[in-house]
Design a protein around this motif. Structure first.
Motif, PDB file in Angstrom:
ATOM      1  N   ALA A   1     -15.426   0.172  10.113  1.00  0.00           N
ATOM      2  CA  ALA A   1     -14.497   0.945   9.291  1.00  0.00           C
ATOM      3  C   ALA A   1     -13.785   2.016  10.115  1.00  0.00           C
ATOM      4  CB  ALA A   1     -15.229   1.595   8.123  1.00  0.00           C
TER       5      ALA A   1
ATOM      6  N   GLU B   1      -7.605  -5.361   6.062  1.00  0.00           N
ATOM      7  CA  GLU B   1      -8.612  -6.026   6.878  1.00  0.00           C
ATOM      8  C   GLU B   1      -7.931  -6.572   8.123  1.00  0.00           C
ATOM      9  OE1 GLU B   1     -11.817  -6.037   6.135  1.00  0.00           O
ATOM     10  OE2 GLU B   1     -11.560  -5.099   4.144  1.00  0.00           O
TER      11      GLU B   1
ATOM     12  N   ARG C   1     -12.264  -2.917   8.685  1.00  0.00           N
ATOM     13  CA  ARG C   1     -11.417  -2.433   7.595  1.00  0.00           C
ATOM     14  C   ARG C   1     -10.766  -1.130   8.045  1.00  0.00           C
ATOM     15  NH1 ARG C   1     -12.458  -2.012   1.144  1.00  0.00           N
ATOM     16  NH2 ARG C   1     -12.131  -4.226   1.474  1.00  0.00           N
TER      17      ARG C   1
ATOM     18  N   THR D   1      -8.521   1.935   6.696  1.00  0.00           N
ATOM     19  CA  THR D   1      -8.090   2.578   5.458  1.00  0.00           C
ATOM     20  C   THR D   1      -7.030   3.627   5.757  1.00  0.00           C
ATOM     21  OG1 THR D   1     -10.240   2.196   4.422  1.00  0.00           O
ATOM     22  CG2 THR D   1      -8.823   3.866   3.426  1.00  0.00           C
TER      23      THR D   1
ATOM     24  N   LEU E   1       0.825  -1.218   0.000  1.00  0.00           N
ATOM     25  CA  LEU E   1       0.000   0.000   0.000  1.00  0.00           C
ATOM     26  C   LEU E   1       0.856   1.265   0.000  1.00  0.00           C
ATOM     27  CD1 LEU E   1      -2.798  -1.012   2.554  1.00  0.00           C
ATOM     28  CD2 LEU E   1      -2.859  -1.165   0.062  1.00  0.00           C
TER      29      LEU E   1
ATOM     30  N   ALA F   1       1.293   3.792   4.554  1.00  0.00           N
ATOM     31  CA  ALA F   1       0.633   2.662   5.202  1.00  0.00           C
ATOM     32  C   ALA F   1       1.537   2.087   6.278  1.00  0.00           C
ATOM     33  CB  ALA F   1       0.283   1.579   4.180  1.00  0.00           C
TER      34      ALA F   1
ATOM     35  N   GLY G   1      -4.260   2.842   1.112  1.00  0.00           N
ATOM     36  CA  GLY G   1      -5.303   1.873   0.816  1.00  0.00           C
ATOM     37  C   GLY G   1      -5.753   1.118   2.056  1.00  0.00           C
ATOM     38  N   PRO G   2      -6.656   0.132   1.882  1.00  0.00           N
ATOM     39  CA  PRO G   2      -7.260  -0.553   3.030  1.00  0.00           C
ATOM     40  C   PRO G   2      -6.579  -1.864   3.414  1.00  0.00           C
ATOM     41  CG  PRO G   2      -8.500  -1.065   1.053  1.00  0.00           C
ATOM     42  CD  PRO G   2      -7.366  -0.158   0.624  1.00  0.00           C
TER      43      PRO G   2
ATOM     44  N   ARG H   1     -10.586   5.084   9.639  1.00  0.00           N
ATOM     45  CA  ARG H   1      -9.654   5.823   8.785  1.00  0.00           C
ATOM     46  C   ARG H   1      -8.435   6.168   9.639  1.00  0.00           C
ATOM     47  NH1 ARG H   1     -10.309  11.273   7.430  1.00  0.00           N
ATOM     48  NH2 ARG H   1     -12.403  11.117   8.296  1.00  0.00           N
TER      49      ARG H   1
END
Length: 278
Positions: free
Chosen positions: A197, A244, A235, A237, A15, A212, A241-242, A199
């Protein structure tokens, strides 16, 4: 005149968090120390990377992985680097690190990594003195009430309304080098977007702002789960990018996400003041 044998490397990223990988299981790779790691990581005079990854033989696992930050400091664990090594190997593998034994395996379009069990004791982070690691009674300007987690390396996590609004380039190094953290610390600012989720932005110890951070995503997810803010699978992010992240019933952290091989090359060890490896 005999030319100096060149040293092969693989440039990879997870990422956008990028690595130079040297395979020390083969002959011809020079001994890596802080000076060489920092020189190779230099984006102007070296190859350029966030971390240098050195693979070595292991007596307890399939291989040993050593990780050096861009400033030359050696660190215990790196989730993104583990996924990159898992991609390079192309098969399930047990990997010895300074942070403990971890496992990587191909999983669909990405790599799943068992990062082991999280640690929450103040002396396991470590902190300079005893305090509640779920709600640290400390703060730096607008950042306060963090969680501390060790997921192979030390992290502190701040939950904020908008992680993009935090001046992490300024506050990150202040917190990283605070005496509260005798081994320095990775600094995470996170925004909960839903029960599934998060961020996240990360100031990485010894590397700075990064696109990342796999261990940062793991630590942040675990911190949010401990506070009851999200479910046990989430998830996360990051700017790159993400990922899991799952916290299993048997207390393991499993991170799943992509890894990419960018290119292969070689360098002349003499250019960095090194004699050829024996």
């Amino acid at each position: 005149m005999t030319s100096t044998p060149r040293v092969p490397f693989v440039k990879m990223h997870g990422l956008g968090n990028d690595f130079v990988v040297l395979d020390g299981r083969e002959s011809g790779v020079p001994a890596v120390d802080a000076r060489l790691a920092a020189a190779l990581a230099d984006r102007h005079r070296g190859i350029g990377c966030d971390q240098l990854v050195l693979l070595e033989p292991s007596a307890t696992a399939d291989l040993r992985m050593r990780i050096f930050n861009a400033d030359g400091s050696e660190v215990e664990a790196c989730g993104n680097a583990t996924r990159a090594v898992g991609l390079l190997l192309g098969r399930p593998a047990r990997i010895e690190t300074l942070g403990g034994l971890i496992e990587a395996r191909p999983d669909g379009g990405g790599i799943a990594v068992d990062m082991g069990r999280p640690r929450f004791g103040w002396d396991e982070i470590p902190l300079g003195y005893a305090m509640d690691t779920l709600h640290l009674p400390v703060g730096w300007e607008e950042l306060d009430d963090p969680v501390a987690v060790n997921v192979g390396n030390p992290h502190v996590i701040f939950f904020v309304p908008d992680c993009d609004a935090v001046d992490l380039a300024r506050l990150g190094p202040l917190i990283e080098n605070d005496p509260l953290f005798p081994e320095r610390v990775n600094v995470n600012v996170a925004t909960i977007e839903s029960r599934a989720a998060i961020r996240l932005r990360v100031w990485e110890r010894g590397a700075g702002l990064t696109l990342a951070c796999g261990t940062g995503a793991c630590a942040t997810a675990i911190g949010a789960m401990r506070r009851g803010l999200v479910e046990r699978r989430v998830r996360v992010t990051l700017p790159g990018g993400p990922l899991e992240i799952a916290w299993t019933d048997d207390d393991r952290i499993v991170m799943t996400g992509p890894a990419t091989e960018a290119y292969r090359g070689s360098f002349d060890p003499a250019a960095f003041g090194l004699a050829p490896a024996g």
